[in-house]
Write an enzyme that holds these catalytic residues in place. Sequence first.
Site, short mmCIF file in Angstrom:
data_model
loop_
_atom_site.label_atom_id
_atom_site.label_comp_id
_atom_site.label_asym_id
_atom_site.label_seq_id
_atom_site.Cartn_x
_atom_site.Cartn_y
_atom_site.Cartn_z
N ARG A 70 0.83 -1.21 0.00
CA ARG A 70 0.00 0.00 0.00
C ARG A 70 0.86 1.26 0.00
O ARG A 70 0.52 2.26 -0.64
CB ARG A 70 -0.94 0.00 1.21
CG ARG A 70 -1.96 -1.13 1.14
CD ARG A 70 -2.98 -1.03 2.25
NE ARG A 70 -3.81 0.17 2.14
CZ ARG A 70 -4.61 0.61 3.10
NH1 ARG A 70 -4.71 -0.04 4.24
NH2 ARG A 70 -5.34 1.70 2.92
N ASP A 112 -3.84 7.37 2.94
CA ASP A 112 -2.88 7.33 1.84
C ASP A 112 -2.02 8.58 1.70
O ASP A 112 -1.10 8.61 0.87
CB ASP A 112 -3.61 7.05 0.52
CG ASP A 112 -4.74 8.03 0.24
OD1 ASP A 112 -4.61 9.23 0.57
OD2 ASP A 112 -5.77 7.60 -0.33
N HIS A 145 -8.14 7.99 10.66
CA HIS A 145 -7.66 6.60 10.71
C HIS A 145 -6.14 6.51 10.60
O HIS A 145 -5.60 5.47 10.22
CB HIS A 145 -8.34 5.77 9.61
CG HIS A 145 -9.80 5.50 9.90
ND1 HIS A 145 -10.68 5.04 8.97
CD2 HIS A 145 -10.51 5.64 11.05
CE1 HIS A 145 -11.89 4.89 9.54
NE2 HIS A 145 -11.81 5.27 10.78
N CYS A 156 7.80 0.90 22.60
CA CYS A 156 8.03 2.22 23.22
C CYS A 156 7.14 3.26 22.52
O CYS A 156 6.49 2.96 21.53
CB CYS A 156 9.52 2.58 23.14
SG CYS A 156 10.07 3.27 21.55
N THR A 239 -17.42 7.27 0.43
CA THR A 239 -17.35 6.31 1.54
C THR A 239 -18.58 5.41 1.52
O THR A 239 -19.67 5.88 1.20
CB THR A 239 -17.18 7.01 2.91
OG1 THR A 239 -17.32 6.02 3.95
CG2 THR A 239 -18.17 8.12 3.13
P1 NAD Z 1 -14.88 1.61 1.19
O1 NAD Z 1 -13.85 0.89 0.40
O2 NAD Z 1 -15.70 0.87 2.16
O3 NAD Z 1 -15.92 2.32 0.20
C1 NAD Z 1 -15.50 3.09 -0.88
C2 NAD Z 1 -16.71 3.81 -1.42
O4 NAD Z 1 -16.26 4.68 -2.44
C3 NAD Z 1 -17.77 2.90 -2.04
O5 NAD Z 1 -19.05 3.29 -1.52
C4 NAD Z 1 -17.67 3.17 -3.54
O6 NAD Z 1 -18.93 3.11 -4.19
C5 NAD Z 1 -17.15 4.58 -3.54
N1 NAD Z 1 -16.38 4.97 -4.73
C6 NAD Z 1 -15.46 4.24 -5.41
N2 NAD Z 1 -14.94 4.99 -6.40
C7 NAD Z 1 -15.53 6.21 -6.34
C8 NAD Z 1 -15.41 7.41 -7.09
N3 NAD Z 1 -14.55 7.53 -8.11
N4 NAD Z 1 -16.20 8.46 -6.75
C9 NAD Z 1 -17.07 8.36 -5.72
N5 NAD Z 1 -17.22 7.26 -4.97
C10 NAD Z 1 -16.45 6.20 -5.28
O7 NAD Z 1 -14.14 2.84 1.85
P2 NAD Z 1 -14.40 3.59 3.22
O8 NAD Z 1 -15.84 3.87 3.39
O9 NAD Z 1 -13.42 4.70 3.24
O10 NAD Z 1 -14.01 2.52 4.35
C11 NAD Z 1 -12.87 1.70 4.21
C12 NAD Z 1 -11.87 1.78 5.35
O11 NAD Z 1 -10.63 1.33 4.83
C13 NAD Z 1 -11.62 3.15 5.88
O12 NAD Z 1 -11.64 3.04 7.24
C14 NAD Z 1 -10.23 3.55 5.38
O13 NAD Z 1 -9.43 3.96 6.48
C15 NAD Z 1 -9.62 2.30 4.83
N6 NAD Z 1 -9.09 2.46 3.44
C16 NAD Z 1 -8.37 3.58 3.10
C17 NAD Z 1 -7.88 3.73 1.81
C18 NAD Z 1 -7.10 4.96 1.44
O14 NAD Z 1 -6.43 5.54 2.28
N7 NAD Z 1 -7.18 5.42 0.17
C19 NAD Z 1 -8.13 2.73 0.86
C20 NAD Z 1 -8.84 1.60 1.25
C21 NAD Z 1 -9.34 1.49 2.54
#
Ligand code: NAD
Length: 300
Positions: A70, A112, A145, A156, A239
């Site tokens: 990642r 990220d 997060h 530590c 989200t």
């Molecule tokens: P999720 O993966 O559960 O959901 C992603 C959402 O984004 C979905 O509802 C999807 O339909 C939508 N989506 C995808 N592409 C899109 C676009 N181009 N425009 C608009 N919407 C779009 O993500 P979440 O709700 O953030 O929860 C996942 C958890 O995992 C979080 O707690 C997060 O910390 C972590 N996570 C972070 C990253 C990152 O930092 N980029 C990536 C993956 C997961």
Amino acid sequence: PSNDMNAFHELLGNSRHILALTGAGLSAASGIPTFRGVGGLWRNHDALNLATPEGFDENPSLVWQFYHYRREKALLCRPNAAHTALSLLSIPSVRHTIAPESSFHHITQNVDGLCPLSLSAVSALHSTTSPPDVTDNLPVLLEMHGRLFDVICTECPHVEFNKSSPICPALAGTENHIADANTPDVAPEIIIDKKDLPRCSKCGALTRPGVVWFGEVPKYLDEIDKLVASADLCLVVGTSSTVYPAAEYAARVQSHGGKVAVFNLERSNGDGGTDFLFLGPCEETLPEALGLTSAISAIQ
Ligand code: NAD
């Protein structure tokens, strides 16, 4: 829910306390896979199972390989137009042309680093005219997060921001063993000795990624409570609204009379009760809804 852009512009223009809540979909167009849907697999593992303290205790080598992958991926990615739109909204002189009386804060679930990268790039462009808003002493951007490039000692209190690529020699190249939902990885499991995983520069103990895993307590909960309590407009972007407590913030804003606008590729959890719903890629819908499309093309 309504998808009337004109009605949304009017609401936005009259808002006093705008709050954005963002998730993995915000970074999808930058090339960072979300955890759900296609791309939600890493090798043959469900990514959700690797983002837990239990997963790390059981197999720190596997979890570090996932986070190394990642990190390497994030290092190659750049913020997209949706990040830029939110960063521009953070600049008072820009925001006040859209919503003259407003404050703005951004809570992201993403780890990220693209939100802070975008914010510092956009702030630098506007540095002579206006710094980001700090009127209420709450940061403009809250990474609830944690951060992919923070590394925390398991023994530590030492925490360090580390963008090295690779983070340690033993992990170099392991990110190439990558599969997505369509191409399962048949390569044998790579076992890395615990002593060769990233170690603390202060005490030498095993470190872990500085992200908040499922089952752990998110950061800035007190600050977030204040922002949710005062928001009169909440923008919910990319989200799935399935991870708590973030998933309940929009409903809390509505419970005290605030409005909610959801920007998602598809219908998501609880969006039936939202005031506005803009379906489509947020890198297109968000700049348009904020009236920032031409300002963004001038920057990107
Ligand atoms: P999720 O993966 O559960 O959901 C992603 C959402 O984004 C979905 O509802 C999807 O339909 C939508 N989506 C995808 N592409 C899109 C676009 N181009 N425009 C608009 N919407 C779009 O993500 P979440 O709700 O953030 O929860 C996942 C958890 O995992 C979080 O707690 C997060 O910390 C972590 N996570 C972070 C990253 C990152 O930092 N980029 C990536 C993956 C997961």
